[in-house]
Design a protein around this motif. Structure first.
Motif, PDB file in Angstrom:
ATOM      1  N   ILE A 105     -10.232  -4.069   9.957  1.00 51.99           N
ATOM      2  CA  ILE A 105     -10.264  -5.464   9.519  1.00 51.99           C
ATOM      3  C   ILE A 105      -9.697  -5.623   8.101  1.00 51.99           C
ATOM      4  O   ILE A 105      -8.828  -6.478   7.876  1.00 51.99           O
ATOM      5  CB  ILE A 105     -11.692  -6.040   9.624  1.00 51.99           C
ATOM      6  N   PRO A 106     -10.126  -4.821   7.110  1.00 50.23           N
ATOM      7  CA  PRO A 106      -9.527  -4.950   5.770  1.00 50.23           C
ATOM      8  C   PRO A 106      -8.031  -4.642   5.743  1.00 50.23           C
ATOM      9  O   PRO A 106      -7.281  -5.239   4.955  1.00 50.23           O
ATOM     10  CB  PRO A 106     -10.308  -3.932   4.929  1.00 50.23           C
ATOM     11  N   LYS A 111      -2.469  -6.839   5.112  1.00 54.21           N
ATOM     12  CA  LYS A 111      -1.140  -7.158   5.639  1.00 54.21           C
ATOM     13  C   LYS A 111      -0.925  -8.677   5.680  1.00 54.21           C
ATOM     14  O   LYS A 111       0.170  -9.169   5.397  1.00 54.21           O
ATOM     15  CB  LYS A 111      -0.991  -6.575   7.049  1.00 54.21           C
ATOM     16  N   TRP A 112      -1.988  -9.386   6.026  1.00 55.20           N
ATOM     17  CA  TRP A 112      -1.928 -10.848   6.073  1.00 55.20           C
ATOM     18  C   TRP A 112      -1.632 -11.433   4.698  1.00 55.20           C
ATOM     19  O   TRP A 112      -0.801 -12.331   4.551  1.00 55.20           O
ATOM     20  CB  TRP A 112      -3.251 -11.363   6.635  1.00 55.20           C
ATOM     21  N   GLY A 115       1.878 -11.633   3.558  1.00 58.80           N
ATOM     22  CA  GLY A 115       2.759 -12.650   4.135  1.00 58.80           C
ATOM     23  C   GLY A 115       2.959 -12.574   5.629  1.00 58.80           C
ATOM     24  O   GLY A 115       3.695 -13.385   6.207  1.00 58.80           O
ATOM     25  N   HIS A 116       2.324 -11.626   6.296  1.00 59.40           N
ATOM     26  CA  HIS A 116       2.456 -11.493   7.743  1.00 59.40           C
ATOM     27  C   HIS A 116       1.448 -12.405   8.434  1.00 59.40           C
ATOM     28  O   HIS A 116       0.234 -12.263   8.249  1.00 59.40           O
ATOM     29  CB  HIS A 116       2.235 -10.043   8.166  1.00 59.40           C
ATOM     30  N   LYS A 117       1.949 -13.340   9.250  1.00 63.26           N
ATOM     31  CA  LYS A 117       1.073 -14.299   9.922  1.00 63.26           C
ATOM     32  C   LYS A 117       0.418 -13.705  11.172  1.00 63.26           C
ATOM     33  O   LYS A 117      -0.583 -14.218  11.659  1.00 63.26           O
ATOM     34  CB  LYS A 117       1.874 -15.549  10.330  1.00 63.26           C
ATOM     35  N   ILE A 118       1.004 -12.641  11.703  1.00 63.53           N
ATOM     36  CA  ILE A 118       0.411 -11.913  12.831  1.00 63.53           C
ATOM     37  C   ILE A 118       0.417 -10.430  12.492  1.00 63.53           C
ATOM     38  O   ILE A 118       1.450  -9.879  12.095  1.00 63.53           O
ATOM     39  CB  ILE A 118       1.189 -12.140  14.145  1.00 63.53           C
ATOM     40  N   MET A 192       5.619 -11.028  12.218  1.00 63.55           N
ATOM     41  CA  MET A 192       4.633 -10.096  12.760  1.00 63.55           C
ATOM     42  C   MET A 192       4.867  -8.674  12.263  1.00 63.55           C
ATOM     43  O   MET A 192       6.004  -8.238  12.095  1.00 63.55           O
ATOM     44  CB  MET A 192       4.686 -10.104  14.289  1.00 63.55           C
ATOM     45  N   THR A 193       3.768  -7.979  12.018  1.00 65.89           N
ATOM     46  CA  THR A 193       3.824  -6.550  11.712  1.00 65.89           C
ATOM     47  C   THR A 193       2.786  -5.844  12.575  1.00 65.89           C
ATOM     48  O   THR A 193       1.947  -6.498  13.213  1.00 65.89           O
ATOM     49  CB  THR A 193       3.562  -6.287  10.217  1.00 65.89           C
TER      50      THR A 193
END
Length: 312
Positions: A105-106, A111-112, A115-118, A192-193
């Motif tokens: 989760i962290p 990653k979020w 700037g990654h939205k997914i 996405m990443t």
């Protein structure tokens, strides 16, 4: 303060709901203390006491919430409805059986924030049965090669989804949503990443997956994201018709040129009849799956019918 919504779909997970809620809350408090959060169970009409456990957990903590469905709406509709029902800045669905590591989760949140939205969790390996994992690998590669959408191998839906992607899900109005395909189709537009992980074994209880549920998932992905099945029917039909024509012509020529000495046996006729019959039945069944998919969408039943909500 940004808000993280954790979604935990469950069905007959009486041994796991308390430990998973405690584990998720510990991670959020220790590693992500500068975020607001909510933990939401969505229960698919459990009958083993899971609901009583969830109600008890919710009574002791207003940040833990619940959605109870009136019946079992399946492994795709219920989580999808849960994701669309949450209002966090991001949503993280996680399995109640601990096969989705809460420690990620962290990592997803980091990653979020980059700037990654997914952020999609990808199984690089698994502690489940080796043969089952092999079959899953074959399935993923097959779907990936058949689909016009670049499907993601060993992606189960575990990951982080920004609220902008959740807004897209709400607009889709799909009565039989396949989240893995939706993410594969639109993921690039949301930067996405991926994050790889080893899938641990189920903590307690028994898996609810069986041949039917796995077959249902496979058919949903095939009929929703591939045209190959129907094209294969057409091509195979032409090939079989051509072979039948050639065999019939050969038999006719042999009979005409060897009228008294040539005896057409029953074996070729019976083998050909059963072969063509088997091929026809197979492809009629495959076309039936596509028609069933269309029928389900046309009927327009709701994704889920809720019985009640707690702490919302």
């Amino acid at each position: 303060m940004k808000k993280i919504s954790i979604l935990i779909p469950c069905f007959n997970e009486v041994e796991n709901v308390e430990p998973i809620s405690a584990a998720v809350e510990n991670v959020l408090k220790e590693k992500l203390s500068n975020y607001d959060y909510e933990i939401v169970f969505i229960d698919n009409a459990s009958s083993d006491g899971t609901r009583d456990k969830i109600e008890s957990i919710c009574a002791g903590n207003p940040k833990i919430k619940a959605i109870f469905n009136v019946t079992n709406f399946g492994q795709f509709n219920s989580p999808f409805h849960g994701m669309c029902s949450l209002d966090g800045d991001c949503v993280i669905p996680i399995c109640a059986d601990f096969q989705d590591p809460v420690e990620l989760i962290p990592v997803f949140v980091e990653k979020w924030e980059q700037g990654h939205k997914i952020v999609s969790g990808i199984k690089s390996s698994s502690k489940e049965n080796g043969f089952i994992y092999f079959l899953r690998t074959v399935y993923y590669k097959t779907i990936k090669n058949m689909s016009s959408v670049r499907m993601i191998e060993h992606f189960t839906g575990f990951g982080l989804y920004d609220k902008t992607f959740i807004q897209l899900l709400r607009k889709l109005d799909d009565p039989i949503p396949f989240i893995r395909g939706i993410v594969a189709e639109y993921g690039e537009g949301f930067n996405m990443t991926t994050v790889e992980y080893e899938q641990p074994q189920r903590r307690a209880g028994v898996t609810h997956n069986n041949f039917y549920t796995l077959y249902d998932a496979a058919m949903l992905s095939i009929t929703s994201y591939t045209k190959v099945g129907l094209r294969l029917c057409t091509i195979a039909g032409f090939i079989c018709a051509l072979v039948d024509l050639i065999v019939a012509f050969v038999y006719l020529v042999l009979k005409l040129t060897h009228w008294y000495s040539f005896h057409a046996g029953y074996a070729p006729m019976i083998i050909g009849m059963f072969l063509i019959g088997a091929i026809q039945l197979f492809f009629i069944g495959l076309m039936g799956e596509y028609i069933l998919n269309i029928n389900t969408r046309v009927i327009g039943r709701p994704l889920v019918v809720e019985e009640k909500r707690i702490n919302f």
